[in-house]
Design a protein around this motif. Structure first.
Motif, PDB file in Angstrom:
ATOM      1  N   LYS A  45       5.006   7.669   0.309  1.00 27.31           N
ATOM      2  CA  LYS A  45       4.393   7.083  -0.880  1.00 27.31           C
ATOM      3  C   LYS A  45       5.163   5.831  -1.255  1.00 27.31           C
ATOM      4  O   LYS A  45       6.368   5.892  -1.519  1.00 27.31           O
ATOM      5  CB  LYS A  45       4.384   8.081  -2.045  1.00 27.31           C
ATOM      6  CG  LYS A  45       3.476   9.291  -1.819  1.00 27.31           C
ATOM      7  CD  LYS A  45       3.476  10.240  -3.020  1.00 27.31           C
ATOM      8  CE  LYS A  45       2.570  11.438  -2.751  1.00 27.31           C
ATOM      9  NZ  LYS A  45       2.584  12.405  -3.887  1.00 27.31           N
ATOM     10  N   ARG A  46       4.477   4.695  -1.200  1.00 31.38           N
ATOM     11  CA  ARG A  46       5.037   3.402  -1.595  1.00 31.38           C
ATOM     12  C   ARG A  46       6.376   3.128  -0.922  1.00 31.38           C
ATOM     13  O   ARG A  46       7.378   2.821  -1.570  1.00 31.38           O
ATOM     14  CB  ARG A  46       5.158   3.298  -3.120  1.00 31.38           C
ATOM     15  CG  ARG A  46       3.835   3.504  -3.827  1.00 31.38           C
ATOM     16  CD  ARG A  46       3.880   3.116  -5.283  1.00 31.38           C
ATOM     17  NE  ARG A  46       3.912   1.665  -5.450  1.00 31.38           N
ATOM     18  CZ  ARG A  46       3.779   1.048  -6.622  1.00 31.38           C
ATOM     19  NH1 ARG A  46       3.629   1.755  -7.717  1.00 31.38           N
ATOM     20  NH2 ARG A  46       3.828  -0.274  -6.693  1.00 31.38           N
ATOM     21  N   GLY A  47       6.397   3.270   0.390  1.00 31.88           N
ATOM     22  CA  GLY A  47       7.571   2.889   1.169  1.00 31.88           C
ATOM     23  C   GLY A  47       8.712   3.885   1.163  1.00 31.88           C
ATOM     24  O   GLY A  47       9.830   3.554   1.526  1.00 31.88           O
ATOM     25  N   GLU A  98       3.641   0.795   2.962  1.00 25.60           N
ATOM     26  CA  GLU A  98       3.573   0.161   1.644  1.00 25.60           C
ATOM     27  C   GLU A  98       2.111   0.046   1.201  1.00 25.60           C
ATOM     28  O   GLU A  98       1.199   0.001   2.032  1.00 25.60           O
ATOM     29  CB  GLU A  98       4.198  -1.242   1.684  1.00 25.60           C
ATOM     30  CG  GLU A  98       5.555  -1.318   2.349  1.00 25.60           C
ATOM     31  CD  GLU A  98       6.648  -0.598   1.577  1.00 25.60           C
ATOM     32  OE1 GLU A  98       6.504  -0.449   0.353  1.00 25.60           O
ATOM     33  OE2 GLU A  98       7.639  -0.198   2.212  1.00 25.60           O
ATOM     34  N   ASP A  99       1.890  -0.043  -0.111  1.00 31.89           N
ATOM     35  CA  ASP A  99       0.546  -0.248  -0.629  1.00 31.89           C
ATOM     36  C   ASP A  99       0.089  -1.681  -0.371  1.00 31.89           C
ATOM     37  O   ASP A  99       0.884  -2.627  -0.500  1.00 31.89           O
ATOM     38  CB  ASP A  99       0.502   0.016  -2.136  1.00 31.89           C
ATOM     39  CG  ASP A  99       0.622   1.495  -2.472  1.00 31.89           C
ATOM     40  OD1 ASP A  99       0.562   2.320  -1.533  1.00 31.89           O
ATOM     41  OD2 ASP A  99       0.780   1.821  -3.660  1.00 31.89           O
ATOM     42  N   CYS A 127      -1.584 -10.021   8.187  1.00 29.89           N
ATOM     43  CA  CYS A 127      -1.152  -8.679   7.780  1.00 29.89           C
ATOM     44  C   CYS A 127      -2.054  -7.608   8.396  1.00 29.89           C
ATOM     45  O   CYS A 127      -3.280  -7.656   8.239  1.00 29.89           O
ATOM     46  CB  CYS A 127      -1.188  -8.551   6.255  1.00 29.89           C
ATOM     47  SG  CYS A 127      -0.232  -9.796   5.359  1.00 29.89           S
ATOM     48  N   PHE A 128      -1.443  -6.651   9.076  1.00 26.72           N
ATOM     49  CA  PHE A 128      -2.167  -5.509   9.638  1.00 26.72           C
ATOM     50  C   PHE A 128      -1.792  -4.268   8.837  1.00 26.72           C
ATOM     51  O   PHE A 128      -0.620  -4.058   8.521  1.00 26.72           O
ATOM     52  CB  PHE A 128      -1.806  -5.314  11.113  1.00 26.72           C
ATOM     53  CG  PHE A 128      -2.364  -6.371  12.018  1.00 26.72           C
ATOM     54  CD1 PHE A 128      -3.469  -6.102  12.817  1.00 26.72           C
ATOM     55  CD2 PHE A 128      -1.797  -7.637  12.074  1.00 26.72           C
ATOM     56  CE1 PHE A 128      -3.996  -7.077  13.655  1.00 26.72           C
ATOM     57  CE2 PHE A 128      -2.311  -8.618  12.908  1.00 26.72           C
ATOM     58  CZ  PHE A 128      -3.409  -8.345  13.703  1.00 26.72           C
ATOM     59  N   HIS A 129      -2.818  -3.451   8.529  1.00 27.44           N
ATOM     60  CA  HIS A 129      -2.544  -2.263   7.704  1.00 27.44           C
ATOM     61  C   HIS A 129      -3.585  -1.187   8.003  1.00 27.44           C
ATOM     62  O   HIS A 129      -4.777  -1.498   8.137  1.00 27.44           O
ATOM     63  CB  HIS A 129      -2.581  -2.629   6.221  1.00 27.44           C
ATOM     64  CG  HIS A 129      -1.883  -1.656   5.338  1.00 27.44           C
ATOM     65  ND1 HIS A 129      -2.433  -0.439   4.983  1.00 27.44           N
ATOM     66  CD2 HIS A 129      -0.661  -1.706   4.723  1.00 27.44           C
ATOM     67  CE1 HIS A 129      -1.587   0.211   4.188  1.00 27.44           C
ATOM     68  NE2 HIS A 129      -0.508  -0.527   4.027  1.00 27.44           N
ATOM     69  N   ILE A 145      13.314  -6.800   8.066  1.00 26.49           N
ATOM     70  CA  ILE A 145      13.041  -5.366   8.164  1.00 26.49           C
ATOM     71  C   ILE A 145      13.173  -4.691   6.812  1.00 26.49           C
ATOM     72  O   ILE A 145      14.184  -4.829   6.125  1.00 26.49           O
ATOM     73  CB  ILE A 145      14.019  -4.693   9.157  1.00 26.49           C
ATOM     74  CG1 ILE A 145      13.865  -5.283  10.555  1.00 26.49           C
ATOM     75  CG2 ILE A 145      13.787  -3.189   9.185  1.00 26.49           C
ATOM     76  CD1 ILE A 145      12.532  -5.025  11.200  1.00 26.49           C
ATOM     77  N   LYS A 146      12.128  -3.940   6.428  1.00 27.92           N
ATOM     78  CA  LYS A 146      12.187  -3.085   5.242  1.00 27.92           C
ATOM     79  C   LYS A 146      12.181  -1.631   5.706  1.00 27.92           C
ATOM     80  O   LYS A 146      11.130  -1.076   6.028  1.00 27.92           O
ATOM     81  CB  LYS A 146      11.004  -3.329   4.304  1.00 27.92           C
ATOM     82  CG  LYS A 146      11.121  -2.492   3.024  1.00 27.92           C
ATOM     83  CD  LYS A 146       9.918  -2.640   2.136  1.00 27.92           C
ATOM     84  CE  LYS A 146      10.140  -1.843   0.833  1.00 27.92           C
ATOM     85  NZ  LYS A 146      10.335  -0.405   1.053  1.00 27.92           N
TER      86      LYS A 146
END
Length: 355
Positions: A65-67, A189-190, A208-210, A263-264
């Motif tokens: 959830k959210r990273g 991430e959202d 951006c790919f998601h 990097i995150k």
């Protein structure tokens, strides 16, 4: 030789590594293979033709959830009764060996039915003395019991004098514009949070790919795409840099292509935190611990990375598997690491860090 090959399907990195193995195995007539994937709904897999008549099971996966890994939701969501049923239902008779990339159903089925098994995965590297960050007793236990095998063969960016081999990377560098787009792949991430972070940086195009994007759409300088191997690889080849979570396979591809990395790491995921630690030690990435426009803006001015050349031919590994002399990991390690080339600065860092 008949192989059963279990692949953790939660992230695309495991599948990317399996694609290279599948392509090499398809060219041989002395080894046959059946693939099993778990960790995501069957309809969420894409570009899977290389795997032939593969099978899928629910398996086990992490909830984010959210990273951040949500450990409580992960435990709550786990369908243990279905997992046990699938382990019992998977018949491993007729196979000579299980090759496992952190996939629990095939690992436990092989263990219960006495099928010899070998882990070939990045996760297996953490059974050895390699840089680690954020690992808890829970993480260490999870690594031992999640997908147990007879032998663990790690995959990492350096061997650390352990039973560890380099990643196979098929992508080759091409001439790309230095002021090209930036590739963004932050699947944990959202979408709205990513959009908000990148919105002010209007001089830079972001591709951006998601997994939550269903169709291509452009919002100013931010271009959104659904996940697709073909389009993703093209965007990666022509990118001036990559913003991503701390997954191993995409970082490996970016390193081979000489792309600078921001990097995150996924919070609560010690593997990704450990990947960032190693890359930072080698001065091969910048780190983003929360979605921060200022850090992205600063990173955009950073120079390119030195490329690291990894092997792309998996036949050395396949021959080693076929020989079944699994006590001899040294010859395999030596043969594969001969094909790795570091840049001068990276080589100096390795020497300075005594790793």
């Amino acid at each position: 030789m008949r192989l059963l090959y279990g692949v953790q399907g939660t992230g695309n990195g495991h599948i990317a590594r399996a694609r290279i193995m599948a392509a090499a195995l398809a060219e041989r007539d002395d080894v046959s293979v059946d693939f099993v994937f778990t960790g995501r709904p069957p309809e969420k897999y894409f570009d899977m033709e290389i795997f032939g008549d593969y099978r899928t099971f629910t398996g086990l996966s992490f909830i984010t959830k959210r990273g951040r890994v949500d450990k409580w939701a992960t435990v709550k969501d786990a369908n243990v009764s279905q997992f046990i049923k699938d382990v019992k239902a998977l018949d491993t008779r007729g196979y000579d060996l299980l090759v496992n990339d952190f996939e629990p159903i095939t690992a436990w089925a092989a263990k219960q039915q006495d099928l010899p098994s070998i882990a070939i995965s990045h996760q297996a590297a953490f059974n050895y003395d390699v840089p680690k960050s954020g690992n808890t007793i829970f993480d260490s236990l999870l690594m031992k019991v999640f997908a147990p095998t007879d032998l663990q063969l790690g995959v990492h960016w350096y061997h650390f004098n352990q039973p560890i081999i380099p990643p196979f990377v098929s992508e080759k560098p091409i001439m790309a514009s230095a002021n090209g787009h930036v590739l963004v792949y932050l699947p944990f991430e959202d979408v709205e949070d990513i959009q908000q972070m990148l919105e002010p940086l209007s001089d830079q195009v972001f591709e951006c790919f998601h997994p939550n994007i269903d169709e291509v759409k452009e919002i100013g300088h931010i271009h959104w795409h659904p996940t697709s191997k073909k389009h993703f690889q093209k965007a990666l080849q022509h990118a001036s840099g990559v913003i991503a979570n701390g997954g191993f396979e995409l970082s490996s591809e970016a390193l081979q292509l000489g792309k600078k990395l921001l990097i995150k790491p996924l919070h609560g995921q010690f593997e990704q935190l450990s990947n960032v630690l190693t890359l930072n030690k080698l001065d091969l990435c910048h780190t983003l611990f929360q979605l921060d426009t200022d850090i992205v803006e600063e990173w955009l001015e950073a120079p390119d990375n030195e490329a690291v050349t990894f092997p792309d031919n998996a036949n050395i590994l396949i021959d080693w598997l076929k020989n079944k002399d699994f006590s001899d990991t040294q010859s395999l390690r030596d043969a594969l690491w001969k094909n790795v080339r570091y840049g001068n600065k990276t080589q100096e860092r390795l020497l300075a860090l005594a790793i």
